[in-house]
Design an enzyme around this catalytic site. Structure first.
Site: not given
Length: 272
Positions: A2-3
């Site tokens: 997750p960015e």
DNA sequence: CCGCCAGCCTGAAGGC
DNA sequence: TGCCTTCAGGCTGGCG
């Protein structure tokens, strides 16, 4: 992994389901975390309405009516899923809402973070206070970026990966961004012009907005709050494209190790 | 102060 | 088939 776009996608999903909801109970399953969470830290949020959600860089924050908040960071493999059963793997903690549904925080690799704290303390928490400007914020401007780049001896890729410079980007989006602005990942930060910085800020925001529109990237095991995969991985130009032809010039994409991280780029389009 | 890098953690994938 | 190594990577803390 997750960015920013993945975190935003999860928030958008949770928002629809959980605004105004309350947690009737919670259970901490996994205590061996980098920041182990204590039950007494979470107790204040019980039976309090969720009034808002916010993404702060790669953190997700749930705000409750009594001025308390829950802070999540998903690390590498963290997931936040709304589900009607509790049979999930690698659960860190679960929160029960009315009607027997659960918000489940799971994380195989346990790089994630869960904290309960008063709203007012969020900005001062050691994890939060050092962060640079959010990549989608107004604060992240050409002048802001250029000033930081001027002062550094580091490579541009290392700078963009540093959350104290700009917060929200990770390996995927940095590789994709550098391709879009035709910069070699090892370019010395301080040689980058103001005009180039301006282009980088514009392209960063465009890239992130588009990725959010596609519900983020599912490379290994990322899913949104409904357990569904994102779609931006089908739009990668360089990330994970080693030995495939560049979409612009057909030169084969190269992978190098930079700062112990895989870095993908086109040696023709992104010259030093 | 700055920059670099090991280490955290586990499962998947690749090599022999 | 099975064991061993490498890789994924956000972030911290320690070192030079």
């Amino acid at each position: 992994m997750p960015e920013l776009p993945e975190v935003q996608t999860i928030i958008n999903g949770l928002k629809k389901q959980l605004i105004g909801a309350k947690f009737e109970s919670f259970k901490i399953i996994q205590k061996k975390m980098r920041y182990p969470v204590e039950a007494r830290q979470l107790e204040p949020i019980l039976n309090q309405s969720i009034v808002s959600f916010r993404r702060k860089e790669k953190y997700l924050i749930l705000y409750f009516a009594n001025g308390y908040s829950l802070l999540f960071h998903l690390g590498m493999s963290g997931k936040l899923i709304l589900s009607n059963h509790i049979k999930h793997s690698y659960v860190i903690a679960l929160f029960q809402t009315k009607g027997d549904s659960y918000l489940i925080f799971s994380d195989v690799r346990r790089f994630g973070v869960l904290l309960g704290l008063p709203d007012k303390e969020v900005s001062f928490h050691p994890l939060i206070k050092k962060l640079g400007a959010d990549a989608l914020s107004k604060e992240f401007s050409p002048t802001y970026l250029w000033k930081k780049l001027q002062r550094s001896k580091r490579a541009i890729k290392d700078m963009l990966m540093d959350q104290q410079v700009v917060a929200g980007l990770g390996n995927i989006y940095v590789c994709e961004l550098l391709f879009r602005v035709s910069l070699h990942p090892q370019t010395s930060a301080k040689t980058i012009s103001f005009d180039k910085s301006k282009q980088m800020v514009t392209e960063t925001k465009k890239l992130l907005r588009f990725a959010i529109q596609k519900q983020g990237s599912s490379v290994s095991d990322y899913v949104n709050s409904a357990g569904k995969k994102g779609g931006f991985q089908f739009f990668f130009s360089v990330y994970k494209k080693e030995k495939e032809p560049c979409v612009r010039c057909q030169t084969l994409i190269v992978r190098i190790k930079q700062n112990n991280r895989s870095t993908f780029f086109c040696p023709q389009c992104q010259k030093r």
